[in-house]
Design a protein around this motif. Structure first.
Motif, PDB file in Angstrom:
ATOM      1  N   VAL A  51     -34.684  36.111 -14.150  1.00 59.17           N
ATOM      2  CA  VAL A  51     -35.220  35.772 -15.465  1.00 59.17           C
ATOM      3  C   VAL A  51     -34.367  36.480 -16.514  1.00 59.17           C
ATOM      4  O   VAL A  51     -34.138  37.686 -16.400  1.00 59.17           O
ATOM      5  N   PRO A  52     -33.913  35.766 -17.528  1.00 59.70           N
ATOM      6  CA  PRO A  52     -33.090  36.405 -18.560  1.00 59.70           C
ATOM      7  C   PRO A  52     -33.846  37.513 -19.304  1.00 59.70           C
ATOM      8  O   PRO A  52     -35.059  37.412 -19.515  1.00 59.70           O
ATOM      9  N   ASP A  53     -33.127  38.541 -19.709  1.00 56.50           N
ATOM     10  CA  ASP A  53     -33.735  39.668 -20.424  1.00 56.50           C
ATOM     11  C   ASP A  53     -34.354  39.228 -21.744  1.00 56.50           C
ATOM     12  O   ASP A  53     -35.409  39.730 -22.135  1.00 56.50           O
ATOM     13  N   SER A  69     -44.919  37.443 -12.527  1.00 57.16           N
ATOM     14  CA  SER A  69     -45.432  36.615 -13.625  1.00 57.16           C
ATOM     15  C   SER A  69     -44.307  36.151 -14.534  1.00 57.16           C
ATOM     16  O   SER A  69     -44.315  35.006 -15.014  1.00 57.16           O
ATOM     17  N   TYR A  70     -43.333  37.035 -14.796  1.00 56.62           N
ATOM     18  CA  TYR A  70     -42.168  36.615 -15.582  1.00 56.62           C
ATOM     19  C   TYR A  70     -41.450  35.451 -14.901  1.00 56.62           C
ATOM     20  O   TYR A  70     -41.055  34.495 -15.554  1.00 56.62           O
ATOM     21  N   ARG A  95     -38.140  40.037 -23.090  1.00 60.42           N
ATOM     22  CA  ARG A  95     -38.416  40.703 -24.373  1.00 60.42           C
ATOM     23  C   ARG A  95     -39.267  39.814 -25.270  1.00 60.42           C
ATOM     24  O   ARG A  95     -40.136  40.298 -25.989  1.00 60.42           O
ATOM     25  N   LEU A  96     -39.030  38.523 -25.236  1.00 66.54           N
ATOM     26  CA  LEU A  96     -39.762  37.584 -26.074  1.00 66.54           C
ATOM     27  C   LEU A  96     -41.220  37.452 -25.628  1.00 66.54           C
ATOM     28  O   LEU A  96     -42.132  37.461 -26.459  1.00 66.54           O
TER      29      LEU A  96
END
Length: 183
Positions: free
Chosen positions: A103-105, A141-142, A109-110
């Motif tokens: 998952v992209p950082d 969950s991410y 963060r968003l």
């Protein structure tokens, strides 16, 4: 710019704005559901662990307690499990490193999922022995939210593109019909 191009541009912008707003609202809703699921998982894990360990703590059997904690740790996406007795002594604790997810950082963060803990009392009969706490690792969950976003994005773009193509065809046919009547 011709009337045809103005209509197409306006309809395209409106469709893209509506699709973007729907996608944003949908992801926010999915985030809320993920947080609720994490709370439920944390509380269920803490309650199940508390029930399972009541007799073990009453017998003060550290080896069985250790085995139980290891077994429970393998069953869920937990970051930390610990038991605190009535004197606030941590009798046992298991901590786990973050699980790697694809998952992209910027997405993490968003979305920013909070740390979720579940607590339950451990008791033998009517005697309270302490509290067990379970902390959920949000990485799973991410990953689920990211996969859902990608799926929804593909479907939204496909439906929007299809709608724009149909709109172009309808506007073009209506404008041609109007031009023929004008001649």
């Amino acid at each position: 710019m011709s009337v045809y191009r103005q209509l197409i541009s306006l309809v395209s912008v409106v469709m893209m704005v509506i699709a973007s707003l729907w996608l944003s609202a949908s992801i926010y809703s999915d985030r809320t559901i993920a947080i609720d699921n994490m709370r439920t998982l944390a509380q269920s894990g803490a309650t199940a662990l508390a029930i399972s360990m009541a007799d073990i703590v009453a017998q003060n059997d550290q080896s069985k307690l250790s085995i139980l904690f290891d077994a429970v740790a393998d069953l869920g996406p937990y970051r930390k499990l610990y038991f605190v007795d009535l004197d606030d002594n941590r009798l046992i604790e298991r901590s786990f490193s973050k699980r790697a997810v694809d998952v992209p950082d910027f997405f993490q963060r968003l979305i920013k999922l909070p740390a979720i803990e579940g607590r339950a009392s451990v008791s033998a009969g009517w005697t309270k022995l302490g509290n067990v706490t379970v902390t959920i690792d949000p990485q799973q969950s991410y990953q689920q939210l990211w996969n859902t976003l990608i799926t929804k994005l593909i479907w939204t773009l496909s439906i929007t593109l299809g709608g724009m193509i149909v709109t172009v065809i309808l506007i073009r046919s209506r404008l041609r019909a109007a031009q023929r009547r004008a001649r």
